[in-house]
Motif scaffolding. Structure first.
Motif, PDB file in Angstrom:
ATOM      1  N   UNK A 227      24.634  20.282  79.245  1.00 31.40           N
ATOM      2  CA  UNK A 227      23.795  20.239  80.443  1.00 31.40           C
ATOM      3  C   UNK A 227      22.665  21.261  80.415  1.00 31.40           C
ATOM      4  N   UNK A 228      22.888  22.367  79.735  1.00 35.49           N
ATOM      5  CA  UNK A 228      21.843  23.387  79.593  1.00 35.49           C
ATOM      6  C   UNK A 228      21.282  23.836  80.952  1.00 35.49           C
ATOM      7  N   UNK A 229      22.186  24.239  81.820  1.00 32.78           N
ATOM      8  CA  UNK A 229      21.784  24.881  83.070  1.00 32.78           C
ATOM      9  C   UNK A 229      22.308  26.316  83.012  1.00 32.78           C
ATOM     10  N   UNK A 230      21.396  27.263  83.047  1.00 29.53           N
ATOM     11  CA  UNK A 230      21.789  28.671  83.013  1.00 29.53           C
ATOM     12  C   UNK A 230      21.033  29.441  84.076  1.00 29.53           C
ATOM     13  N   UNK A 231      21.182  30.755  84.055  1.00 34.22           N
ATOM     14  CA  UNK A 231      20.475  31.575  85.053  1.00 34.22           C
ATOM     15  C   UNK A 231      20.457  33.030  84.623  1.00 34.22           C
ATOM     16  N   UNK A 232      19.544  33.784  85.241  1.00 35.37           N
ATOM     17  CA  UNK A 232      19.602  35.235  85.156  1.00 35.37           C
ATOM     18  C   UNK A 232      19.831  35.772  86.564  1.00 35.37           C
ATOM     19  N   UNK A 233      20.506  36.907  86.605  1.00 33.02           N
ATOM     20  CA  UNK A 233      20.708  37.645  87.849  1.00 33.02           C
ATOM     21  C   UNK A 233      20.219  39.067  87.583  1.00 33.02           C
ATOM     22  N   UNK A 234      19.331  39.558  88.429  1.00 37.40           N
ATOM     23  CA  UNK A 234      18.781  40.910  88.234  1.00 37.40           C
ATOM     24  C   UNK A 234      18.209  41.393  89.565  1.00 37.40           C
ATOM     25  N   UNK A 235      17.760  42.629  89.608  1.00 37.87           N
ATOM     26  CA  UNK A 235      17.086  43.096  90.828  1.00 37.87           C
ATOM     27  C   UNK A 235      15.897  42.168  91.093  1.00 37.87           C
ATOM     28  N   UNK A 236      15.440  42.054  92.332  1.00 37.47           N
ATOM     29  CA  UNK A 236      14.290  41.170  92.582  1.00 37.47           C
ATOM     30  C   UNK A 236      13.092  41.514  91.684  1.00 37.47           C
ATOM     31  N   UNK A 237      12.862  42.791  91.412  1.00 41.73           N
ATOM     32  CA  UNK A 237      11.708  43.171  90.584  1.00 41.73           C
ATOM     33  C   UNK A 237      11.893  42.715  89.133  1.00 41.73           C
ATOM     34  N   UNK A 238      13.092  42.923  88.595  1.00 39.04           N
ATOM     35  CA  UNK A 238      13.356  42.484  87.218  1.00 39.04           C
ATOM     36  C   UNK A 238      13.365  40.956  87.137  1.00 39.04           C
ATOM     37  N   UNK A 239      13.974  40.319  88.150  1.00 42.20           N
ATOM     38  CA  UNK A 239      14.009  38.854  88.184  1.00 42.20           C
ATOM     39  C   UNK A 239      12.582  38.299  88.189  1.00 42.20           C
ATOM     40  N   UNK A 240      11.691  38.961  88.884  1.00 42.39           N
ATOM     41  CA  UNK A 240      10.289  38.530  88.935  1.00 42.39           C
ATOM     42  C   UNK A 240       9.664  38.599  87.532  1.00 42.39           C
ATOM     43  N   UNK A 241       9.988  39.667  86.787  1.00 45.01           N
ATOM     44  CA  UNK A 241       9.446  39.769  85.419  1.00 45.01           C
ATOM     45  C   UNK A 241       9.939  38.605  84.554  1.00 45.01           C
ATOM     46  N   UNK A 242      11.215  38.253  84.706  1.00 42.13           N
ATOM     47  CA  UNK A 242      11.758  37.129  83.934  1.00 42.13           C
ATOM     48  C   UNK A 242      11.101  35.824  84.387  1.00 42.13           C
ATOM     49  N   UNK A 243      10.911  35.680  85.707  1.00 42.85           N
ATOM     50  CA  UNK A 243      10.298  34.450  86.244  1.00 42.85           C
ATOM     51  C   UNK A 243       8.888  34.258  85.704  1.00 42.85           C
ATOM     52  N   UNK A 244       8.162  35.357  85.510  1.00 43.03           N
ATOM     53  CA  UNK A 244       6.799  35.272  84.967  1.00 43.03           C
ATOM     54  C   UNK A 244       6.797  34.600  83.594  1.00 43.03           C
ATOM     55  N   UNK A 245       7.836  34.864  82.790  1.00 40.80           N
ATOM     56  CA  UNK A 245       7.930  34.220  81.472  1.00 40.80           C
ATOM     57  C   UNK A 245       8.435  32.785  81.626  1.00 40.80           C
TER      58      UNK A 245
END
Ligand code: PMP
Ligand code: GLN
Length: 380
Positions: A227-245
């Motif tokens: 299915x290839x459904x995954x996620x990251x969990x991080x502080x909102x600021x770190x999560x934002x950096x990951x979301x940018x990529x």
């Protein structure tokens, strides 16, 4: 290994070609919840088919946060980014924190994607060895690998391929060193619920939440690896950096699957306990049959995998040589994965990885064939 394919593709291809029992690539042939399949089918027929939000459907982000909150972690929905499998989560996290001229600490043996992803990001992998039989890294060894260019430590617990878990001393050292040197901990925890021993999974996110990117995968939690459904969990600021990529890597993940995974994460704790018990039974079944056939196995705590020690089992072949020979037997081929595929230099080792997430009949036949192979190849 053939150029251009992973060891998993290679061995599964050989298993198909030789009609071998496939204890190589890590996927289960049981264990997924029917209700989740039904939820996915329902979502496809009822309108979840256009682009979902870039960070994931709100219902799945809430379900991920709720799942971890029930498991003792303080997580809210704004800390979750849904990705196309843990593989994309790894790629986006590495690219978010490391680039040209940077270094990322990896533990060897390592899941095969880590070093290529670090290099793709322009950074350099710096290796710290995990020591068998319990696969821990000492604090001094980790400290010695840190330089002014280090940006992140990439940890995998429970660990593929060894089935080991980072113990309290190793986790504490990682958290302490990350704080002292201002590093990000990228923590690949896809196997967090596939535990076959009494140990509890401990995430570095509980020790250093301000600098940990925790990665999960529905593929393993719900036994639906395709299915290839995954996620990251991080502080909102770190999560934002990951979301940018993430927004330019895959942007989104199939929404019907996201809906279905949300229902899976809301299953009662009893479902997860039963799944854990069922995988433990499978692990014990394969281990007992192989031990009876003269195999020496290493202790394991999590993941779908068992490690067998070729040398201690009387086989003097290297791991790749053994695997290529074992899969190609006309009527009794069996596929395994050589540990060397997870080693920085690729040099042959005396260890092979076996996937035990299989029905009883497959495990019994796989063990019979491995025992035959051992009897044939053991040198004395
Ligand atoms: N990390 C590890 C340690 C794994 O074992 C796997 C798959 N077995 C992945 C990442 C990839 O997960 P996904 O299929 O969700 O991309
Ligand atoms: N993660 C799976 C394993 O370790 C395989 C994933 C893949 O085929 N790339 O076996």
């Amino acid at each position: 290994m053939q150029a251009g394919t992973t060891i998993f593709e290679h061995m599964s291809g050989l298993a198909r070609q030789h009609d071998a029992i496939n204890l190589g690539q890590g996927f289960p042939d049981f264990g997924w919840p029917d209700a989740v399949l039904a939820a996915g089918a329902e979502a496809i027929t009822h309108g979840y088919n256009q682009y979902p939000p870039m960070r994931g459907l709100p219902e799945l982000r809430a379900a991920v946060a709720g799942f971890y909150a029930r498991n003792g972690l303080d997580v809210t929905q704004d800390q979750v980014i849904v990705t196309s499998g843990a593989t994309e989560a790894l790629a986006a996290s590495i690219m978010a924190v490391a680039g040209s001229g940077d270094e990322v600490i990896l533990f060897a043996p390592a899941y095969d994607a880590y070093a290529p992803l670090v290099r793709r990001a322009g950074a350099t992998p710096v290796w710290v060895e995990l020591q068998p039989p319990d696969w821990q890294a000492r604090a001094e060894a980790i400290a010695a690998a840190i330089t002014p260019a280090t940006r992140a430590i990439l940890l995998n617990t429970p660990h593929n391929p060894t089935g080991g878990m980072a113990g309290p001393a190793m986790l504490a050292a990682i958290a302490e060193l990350a704080r002292a040197h201002d590093l990000i901990i990228i923590s690949d925890e896809v196997w967090e619920a596939v535990l076959t021993g009494p140990e509890r999974h401990v995430s570095p996110f509980s020790l250093a939440p301000e600098r940990t990117i925790k990665i999960g995968s529905a593929g393993k939690l719900l036994a639906l690896t395709g299915w290839k459904v995954g996620w990251v969990v991080a502080t909102p600021a770190l999560a934002e950096r990951v979301a940018q990529v993430h927004q330019f890597l895959t942007f989104t993940t199939a929404p019907p699957l996201q809906v279905a995974v949300a229902t899976g994460l809301a299953l009662p704790a009893g479902w997860y306990e039963a799944a854990r018990a069922r995988f433990t039974i499978a692990r014990n079944r394969l281990a007992a049959a192989l031990t009876a056939g003269g195999w020496q196995l290493l202790p394991t705590h999590g993941s779908y995998f068992l490690m067998a020690d070729l040398a201690a089992s009387g086989i003097s072949l290297g791991d790749r040589t053994f695997c290529e020979a074992a899969v190609a037997r006309a009527a009794d081929g069996v596929a395994a994965i050589p540990l060397s595929a997870f080693q920085p230099d690729g040099a042959e080792t005396p260890f092979i990885r076996l996937c035990f997430a299989k029905s009883d009949a497959v495990l019994d036949e796989g063990a019979r064939r491995l025992n035959l192979a051992r009897a044939r190849l053991a040198s004395g």
